[in-house]
Design an enzyme around this catalytic site. Structure first.
Site: not given
Length: 353
Positions: A115, A217, A220
């Site tokens: 990240k 994947k 959202k």
């Protein structure tokens, strides 16, 4: 000294709308767990700040996760449903665990590396310390089991390391205060205050991929709404997205091996199997050799049957935010009773006045 009472803790971060992958990979499993375990389900809104500090709609996102829990079948009266920031013990215990954990442990966390990317110097301290807060989330309730996916296994191992170091560093004080609980460490029986939490892995979680690209994947955050099934989509939208799902021109293969190299076909078969609670082999045995023009409408009907009642109930709950807030307040009050008891013990062990 008795053993720890079995308790499951799990949380979902309120960052963006929930989609089918979140439901099949996590929430549906939560619903099953509540039949066999005492459970605490948390909307981890403090964790959301590590992904993005300023949110336009954090309250609505938090309510949406709570609504998804309830609409999917979690009983907020029998179990505890609350939002993390409403219980001060999470942040308080996280600070103590920041002092227990070692910087080297945190630097090894692969999720931080992923990240933070190449610009690690600009990553927030919260992102680095995220696993310490996760450990506090679980151990504040002395949780014995956590359902985890592959991306969280390392964080749970770190929670065990933190619990073990705390138990070891304060072993004499834990014993003197009579707060130790007997547990096994390998083949040795020891006494400690915090349990060494175990992962709950109940079979492989379905890997739900994008409806527009079977190599990615379902997310959202994808800019295309057609790439995902949102948990608030109505029946017409669910059916339309599956009809428009990307496929290749060949019919469905007649063997599981035939799905290799066909990511979109593999994804749709996996989604069908997960929604129907069947094996992928079952799906191939029934639909192998058929064209996608036959298979996708059947998949769409199945998805609507399973998901539309949940999405309808979510929309109903979201239309009454005061009701959701009342459920979260009740859950927080009940969670806080447990949390305060833990923090009283921890402060006694550490030696705070």
């Amino acid at each position: 000294m008795s053993a720890f009472s079995p308790l499951v803790f799990s949380g979902v971060q309120p960052t963006g709308n929930l989609q089918l992958g979140n439901y099949l990979g996590a929430i549906r499993k939560f619903v099953a767990l509540q039949e066999s375990h005492d459970c605490i389900f948390c909307v981890v809104d403090l964790h959301a700040l590590t992904a993005q500090l300023v949110h336009k709609d954090l309250k609505d996102q938090t309510r949406s996760i709570a609504a998804a829990f309830i609409a999917s079948g979690i009983d907020p009266k029998k179990h505890i449903v609350f939002n993390q920031s409403a219980v001060p013990g999470h942040a308080e215990l996280a600070w103590i665990f920041n002092c227990v954990a070692r910087i080297g442990w945190m630097n090894r966390m692969t999720q931080f590396k992923d990240k933070a990317g190449k610009d690690r110097e600009n990553a927030s301290l919260g992102l680095l310390a995220y696993p310490s807060l996760m450990a506090a989330d679980i151990l504040l309730y002395r949780g014995t089991h956590v359902p985890v996916g592959d991306d969280q296994k390392q964080h749970l191992e770190l929670a065990r390391d933190i619990a073990q170091k705390f138990n070891s560093d304060f072993s004499e004080r834990i014993a003197a205060a009579g707060l130790g609980v007997e547990m096994m460490m390998g083949e040795e029986k020891v006494n400690g205050y915090f349990p060494l939490t175990e992962p709950l892995i109940e079979g492989p979680a379905p890997r739900v991929m994008s409806l527009r690209d079977g190599t990615k994947k379902m997310s959202k955050s994808d800019p295309s709404d057609l790439s995902r099934i949102n948990m608030t989509d109505d029946s017409d939208t669910i059916a339309r997205k599956f009809r428009k799902a990307k496929t290749d021109p060949a019919p469905l293969p007649e063997t599981i091996e035939g799905l290799a190299g066909r990511p979109e076909a593999d994804n749709l078969v996996g989604i069908f199997a997960a929604l129907a609670d069947r094996t992928r082999q079952d799906v191939i045995s029934e639909y192998g050799g058929r064209q996608f023009s036959e298979f996708k409408p059947v998949l769409a009907d199945l998805a609507v049957t399973v998901l539309e009642p949940i999405s309808a109930e979510m929309r109903r709950l979201m239309a009454d935010p005061a009701h959701i807030d009342a459920i979260l307040r009740d859950g927080a009050a009940r969670a806080n009773v447990i949390a305060e008891r833990t923090m009283t013990d921890v402060k006694e062990i550490i030696g705070f006045v």
